[in-house]
Scaffold this motif. Sequence first.
Motif, short mmCIF file in Angstrom:
data_model
loop_
_atom_site.label_atom_id
_atom_site.label_comp_id
_atom_site.label_asym_id
_atom_site.label_seq_id
_atom_site.Cartn_x
_atom_site.Cartn_y
_atom_site.Cartn_z
N VAL A 315 0.88 -1.08 -0.03
CA VAL A 315 -0.04 -0.04 0.02
C VAL A 315 1.02 1.22 0.02
N THR A 316 0.73 2.12 -0.86
CA THR A 316 1.46 3.29 -1.24
C THR A 316 0.42 4.50 -1.03
N ALA A 317 0.07 4.97 0.14
CA ALA A 317 -0.85 5.94 0.36
C ALA A 317 -0.83 7.13 -0.16
N GLY A 328 9.44 -5.35 0.83
CA GLY A 328 8.82 -6.78 0.69
C GLY A 328 7.47 -6.69 0.54
N LEU A 329 6.86 -8.01 0.73
CA LEU A 329 5.44 -8.28 0.54
C LEU A 329 4.77 -7.36 1.89
N ARG A 330 3.52 -6.73 1.45
CA ARG A 330 2.72 -6.36 2.49
C ARG A 330 3.33 -4.96 3.07
N SER A 353 6.29 -4.62 7.28
CA SER A 353 6.46 -3.52 7.79
C SER A 353 5.68 -2.40 7.86
N ILE A 354 5.56 -1.49 8.55
CA ILE A 354 4.63 -0.29 8.71
C ILE A 354 5.66 1.07 8.55
#
Length: 474
Positions: A315-317, A328-330, A353-354
């Motif tokens: 997700v690229t907000a 990496g994934l997610r 990671s967030i």
Amino acid sequence: MKQLEKLIKRIYYKVNINLRELGSFDVEPYIREIVPVNQLVKFYGFYGITSHHPLYFHFSNSNLAGSYFLGKCAVDNSVLYKSDIRGDELKKKGDILHFEGADIALDQDEKISVKNSFLIKTLVHNYSHDPENLEEFIIQNTASTPYANIHGSPVEGCFLGPFSTVDLTTLHDCLIGHFAYIQAGEMIHQYVEPGSILISKTDEFDFSFNFSENILNQYIRFETGKKPQGIFMDFVENRKEDFEEVFNVVHRKLPMPVPFGASISRYSVFKGKNRIGENVLIAQRAYLENASLGKGSNAQENCYIIYSTLEGFNVTAHGAKIINANLGLRVFVGFNSFLHGKPGCALVIGKGSIVMPHTIIDLKEPVNIPSDYIVWGYIANQADLERHSMPLEKLSAIDGEVKLGAMQFTGSGHAFVKAFRDRIEHILEANGAFFDGSKFKGHAQKGQNIAYNIIQPYPMGINKGLYPTIDITL
């Protein structure tokens, strides 16, 4: 252009009246320097039609210069300048909102209503959680400046500085400084300082961080009577001509074959060699250059992904920028974040990671962020990472208070991490990342066939720059 100038003066007055309790604040010097009035007559407004979104588009005595509308929208006595008003998650009649143990049903379809507001290069995305106004997502007596995000946040009587974000927060008479990020439920008569990050949920958690003035001023400065300045503005201004080419062409072929379940907005920019996988969503005003986006990933409005690889379900907000990085994934990259690796200074982010909204990673040496970490603040090297990150497992175990550098957290770490992960899952579902050919349709699939319609203003005379009063409905 006398009528247009009169309309703008009226909006200045409306915003200033609402902000009078916060001291003497005059919106006019800020807005006037950003957009000369003659700039507002150069662009067409446009709206999208699909079979998935209720069509209602009303405007009167308005200047829509370069702005885009999708879904049920009403604009009255307002000025919008190259803004995106995206109503693809508007609630429908009969939908149920769950709020504090109560189930509240909508009596009619929700609409976005913009009144007496001047929105400059602003992203508006609905999905409001305001229980007091279920049928109307309202933006009223408000001015916002370049690259602000109004995300699920009804606003009334507010001023938003450049690159600020108000997220899932109802705001009344608030002044939001540049590059501030707020997610706090509801705020009334408050001033939020530039570079402040605040995520708060009553009785559950509070996360806060403040950028130092020295760091913030390098990336974005905003002073009375001057245009916004700094690295962020230089970055987008240097790529402005690429978007001008896209918007100047009426019929444009997509830049590459579109994989199964994916969609590419005709108002996005593709340069160099790019690759996208199945169920990828590339929103309008997104910018890709030599980028690779794996299955289920997305690049939302005003995102830039350059010389980078996103493995999948990323997700690229809105407004985030990723340059010379491998994700990496997610991995989630939050609103208006700036991730800037360089040749010889690789940025690697492990799976799950967030990256918090409004994070700045601008490398002077290679940095490797492990899997399942949360990252915030300003990072230029590995030592900075130690003061601005934490394993998600460690944060989940916190029940109380912790301080790490300029970051303060109070409350339940478990609730905080769960809320973030639940929201990321919702974003992936809403964007159609899990579409299997029949189930789990999302924005990527519903946006594959959009008809765009252009609206133009009066070309001369006293009404020059204004659009005729029109109601467009099914």
